[in-house]
Design a protein around this motif. Structure first.
Motif, PDB file in Angstrom:
ATOM      1  N   CYS B  27      55.152  79.057  27.545  1.00 26.48           N
ATOM      2  CA  CYS B  27      56.147  79.737  26.530  1.00 26.48           C
ATOM      3  C   CYS B  27      57.883  79.660  27.283  1.00 26.48           C
ATOM      4  O   CYS B  27      58.153  79.909  26.178  1.00 26.48           O
ATOM      5  CB  CYS B  27      55.957  81.666  26.399  1.00 26.48           C
ATOM      6  SG  CYS B  27      53.591  81.399  25.764  1.00 26.48           S
ATOM      7  N   TYR B  28      57.948  80.460  28.346  1.00 20.43           N
ATOM      8  CA  TYR B  28      59.696  79.658  28.556  1.00 20.43           C
ATOM      9  C   TYR B  28      60.146  79.010  29.120  1.00 20.43           C
ATOM     10  O   TYR B  28      60.460  77.805  27.955  1.00 20.43           O
ATOM     11  CB  TYR B  28      60.020  81.169  29.829  1.00 20.43           C
ATOM     12  CG  TYR B  28      59.829  82.423  29.029  1.00 20.43           C
ATOM     13  CD1 TYR B  28      60.765  83.143  28.436  1.00 20.43           C
ATOM     14  CD2 TYR B  28      58.651  82.985  28.627  1.00 20.43           C
ATOM     15  CE1 TYR B  28      60.957  84.167  28.315  1.00 20.43           C
ATOM     16  CE2 TYR B  28      58.602  84.667  28.822  1.00 20.43           C
ATOM     17  CZ  TYR B  28      59.927  85.078  28.114  1.00 20.43           C
ATOM     18  OH  TYR B  28      59.588  86.075  27.678  1.00 20.43           O
ATOM     19  N   ALA B  31      58.517  76.173  26.098  1.00 10.36           N
ATOM     20  CA  ALA B  31      59.253  75.913  25.207  1.00 10.36           C
ATOM     21  C   ALA B  31      60.695  75.621  25.600  1.00 10.36           C
ATOM     22  O   ALA B  31      61.301  74.930  24.421  1.00 10.36           O
ATOM     23  CB  ALA B  31      58.677  77.248  24.154  1.00 10.36           C
ATOM     24  N   THR B  32      61.378  76.309  26.130  1.00 11.66           N
ATOM     25  CA  THR B  32      62.670  75.781  26.417  1.00 11.66           C
ATOM     26  C   THR B  32      62.727  74.386  26.339  1.00 11.66           C
ATOM     27  O   THR B  32      64.632  73.402  25.513  1.00 11.66           O
ATOM     28  CB  THR B  32      63.767  76.240  27.385  1.00 11.66           C
ATOM     29  OG1 THR B  32      63.048  77.488  27.539  1.00 11.66           O
ATOM     30  CG2 THR B  32      64.825  75.975  27.043  1.00 11.66           C
ATOM     31  N   TRP B  34      60.864  71.317  25.422  1.00 10.28           N
ATOM     32  CA  TRP B  34      60.477  70.756  24.079  1.00 10.28           C
ATOM     33  C   TRP B  34      61.350  71.379  23.228  1.00 10.28           C
ATOM     34  O   TRP B  34      62.060  70.047  22.157  1.00 10.28           O
ATOM     35  CB  TRP B  34      59.241  71.905  24.112  1.00 10.28           C
ATOM     36  CG  TRP B  34      57.868  70.702  22.716  1.00 10.28           C
ATOM     37  CD1 TRP B  34      57.114  70.313  22.593  1.00 10.28           C
ATOM     38  CD2 TRP B  34      58.274  71.314  21.512  1.00 10.28           C
ATOM     39  NE1 TRP B  34      57.190  69.835  21.802  1.00 10.28           N
ATOM     40  CE2 TRP B  34      57.055  70.395  20.525  1.00 10.28           C
ATOM     41  CE3 TRP B  34      59.097  72.112  20.305  1.00 10.28           C
ATOM     42  CZ2 TRP B  34      57.074  70.247  19.519  1.00 10.28           C
ATOM     43  CZ3 TRP B  34      59.081  72.143  19.337  1.00 10.28           C
ATOM     44  CH2 TRP B  34      58.351  71.520  18.670  1.00 10.28           C
TER      45      TRP B  34
END
Lengths: 297, 295
Positions: B27-28, B31-32, B34
């Motif tokens: 998630c961190y 996601a960053t 991506w």
């Protein structure tokens, strides 16, 4: 005169005899009044009728108390398409806050315990990633999270918004428990291990009961934070579960026709009431939460 | 027997950290990364995996609205952080001098911090309403020429957001600094009193330097708030009038969900993250150093 007083270079004078101190006090009290002003104005406006709002000053007391605006804000004002007040938002927020708080605090305590007492390889780096992530604007991770949760049918559901809240509160929740447990004597943990306590037993029977104050602090922080969230609720909660802050903003900023400032302010007060009540009842714990959350990482 | 138990404990410890690992890595970090990847593609409404180099960044920096939002954020950030630090510091000093009354008033200065940015923005939107708010109230007192219409004024709308959020966050600085002052050796306060050092000199030249770490902490928290500034703007001005109070987070949100241009939005997000890290890194470093020295 007691010995203690004699030791002081200048015995404290009475406050009204000291102009400098009097000025200081006046400054302090006027600053406090300034800080209270918005709350005062908000309350006054919510008890006025629109007629009185147009004809009296912003700071004037309402000629007569009217609860009509409160009633409208709660049950009949329009929040977008629907005109059912923000009561639905209130209950949505309650449904979001309770599980988000329980799960996030529980996970934070578990993470903190594992980080502080079980020296696992790689755990420190994971924690570092988490802490850096806490400083980044959520917008950066927004789209990937939507794309991640959408195939699981979690976007626009109660479960989805709760998961997202748990994700974004994990850094600070983990941090405060890690620091709390790291300050406890390690011998305590080692003794429990020697007595045969396993990972979970030591956590549930020894560490959790010892961290009751921190659990309360964390729960207050998390409940207030989730209640006050706007962005996550807007994107992840879906039309059925919009939290109170989103409905409030819709109520005030997307009205068509004449704006009813008394209803706006009643709705704002209603939305602010829960965190303000938490603050009024547990101000000390709230302050402790700030101290714990801003501790060194 | 004993080693086996330890092994099982370790396995459970690893298992317990799985949620945290997922959040940190997927998630961190994931996601960053991506988002970064998307910013190098030509994606519009849906992610596509072509590679267009820095084309989105070039488009971003020739976008009037983006440049304007970045400028706004810099102005806002500077004013907001400075005002919060000064007001929070003064409040902390006043309360430290007047322990009895200050202690009781302390909670008054912190209550806005319990309120949401949406509620904060809406209250101030109402107070600053030019037709019925403060401006009108002061005119009723007889100052008929009085003007305070910043909310609807292109050149001043941004400052109304500064006012509202400073009101909300000064108490936070005060709380952090008060905690720092309490940690300062009692001998220093006593010595200053015996030497009759004036309060302002004591605070400016002796106490403030000793509060370097709390000041850095407070600044770091405020800067995080600056980078994340969104709710208050949406509630108070919706970025207006015109684009007078647009901010980068709002640009990103609008392009993600309203204008369906996710590659441009991701490029904006990448720039925002990079600027946030550049501004905050020295503070991280300073804080870590001062913590090490105190340890």
């Amino acid at each position: 005169m007691s010995a203690q007083q004699l030791m002081r270079p200048s015995a404290p004078r009475r406050w009204y005899a000291d102009p400098a101190r009097l000025a200081l006090l006046a400054l302090l009290v006027s600053a406090a009044l300034c800080f209270l002003l918005p709350l005062y104005v908000m309350s006054l406006t919510s008890f006025k009728s629109m007629e009185e709002i147009r004809n009296t000053s912003l700071f004037a007391l309402p000629p007569q108390l009217s609860f009509a605006a409160w009633q409208a804000a709660w049950s009949s004002a329009c929040t977008g398409v629907a005109c059912e007040g923000i009561s639905a938002g209130f209950w949505n927020s309650v449904l979001i806050v309770i599980p988000s708080t329980l799960i996030a605090v529980g996970l934070g305590a578990l993470n903190g315990y594992a980080l502080a007492f079980w020296r696992l390889r790689g755990a420190g780096s994971l924690f570092a990633v988490l802490m850096i992530g806490a400083f980044l604007p959520i917008q950066v991770m927004m789209l990937p999270l939507v794309r991640l949760l959408a195939p699981l049918h979690l976007v626009g559901t109660l479960t989805g918004i709760i998961i997202v809240h748990v994700i974004f509160s994990m850094p600070v929740m983990t941090l405060i428990f890690r620091n709390y447990y790291a300050a406890l004597p390690r011998e305590l943990f080692l003794a429990a291990r020697l007595d045969g306590a396993g990972f979970l037993y030591a956590f549930l029977r020894l560490m959790l009961p010892m961290s009751l104050p921190m659990l309360a602090v964390a729960a207050i922080m998390q409940a207030t934070g989730v209640w006050n969230d706007y962005l996550l609720g807007l994107v992840f909660a879906g039309r059925e579960h919009l939290p109170m802050t989103v409905q409030l903003n819709n109520l005030v900023n997307t009205t068509t026709g004449t704006r009813e400032y008394n209803v706006d302010m009643a709705a704002t007060l209603l939305t602010a009431l829960v965190p303000l009540l938490i603050y009024a009842l547990a101000g000390r714990w709230f302050v402790r939460g700030i101290a714990a959350g801003s501790l060194k990482a | 027997m004993n080693t086996r138990r330890i092994d099982r404990g370790l396995r459970r410890a690893h298992l317990a950290l799985v949620p945290m690992a997922l959040v940190a890595l997927v998630c961190y970090l994931g996601a960053t990364l991506w988002s970064l990847r998307i910013s190098l593609s030509s994606s519009r409404s849906f992610p596509v995996s072509d590679f267009v180099g820095l084309a989105q960044y070039r488009r971003l920096f020739s976008n009037e609205r983006w440049l304007h939002s970045l400028g706004n954020l810099a102005t806002y950030g500077l004013l907001f952080v400075a005002a919060c630090l000064v007001i929070g510091w003064l409040l902390a000093i006043l309360i430290e001098r007047e322990v009895r009354i200050g202690g009781a008033l302390r909670l008054v200065f912190l209550y806005p911090y319990a309120m949401s940015f949406v509620a904060t923005g809406l209250v101030w939107q109402w107070m600053l309403n030019p037709g019925l708010g403060i401006q009108e109230a002061v005119r009723r007192w007889g100052f008929s020429e009085f003007r305070f219409d910043w909310l609807v004024d292109q050149d001043h709308a941004l400052y109304t957001i500064v006012i509202a959020t400073v009101w909300q966050a000064s108490g936070l600085v005060m709380t952090i600094l008060l905690a720092g002052m309490r940690g300062i050796d009692a001998d220093i306060w006593r010595a200053a009193r015996i030497d009759a050092v004036p309060a302002w000199r004591l605070h400016l030249w002796v106490i403030a330097p000793m509060l370097a770490a709390p000041f850095a902490t407070a600044t770091l928290l405020l800067l995080t708030g600056v980078a994340k500034l969104y709710d208050a703007v949406v509630a108070m001005t919706q970025g207006g009038p015109g684009t007078a109070s647009e901010v980068p987070t709002k640009f990103i949100m609008d392009h993600l969900f309203g204008r369906a241009n996710i590659a441009l939005a991701s490029a904006g997000a990448a720039v925002l993250v990079l600027s946030a890290l550049i501004v905050m890194m020295p503070l991280f470093y300073a804080r870590a150093r001062s913590n090490r020295r105190n340890a």
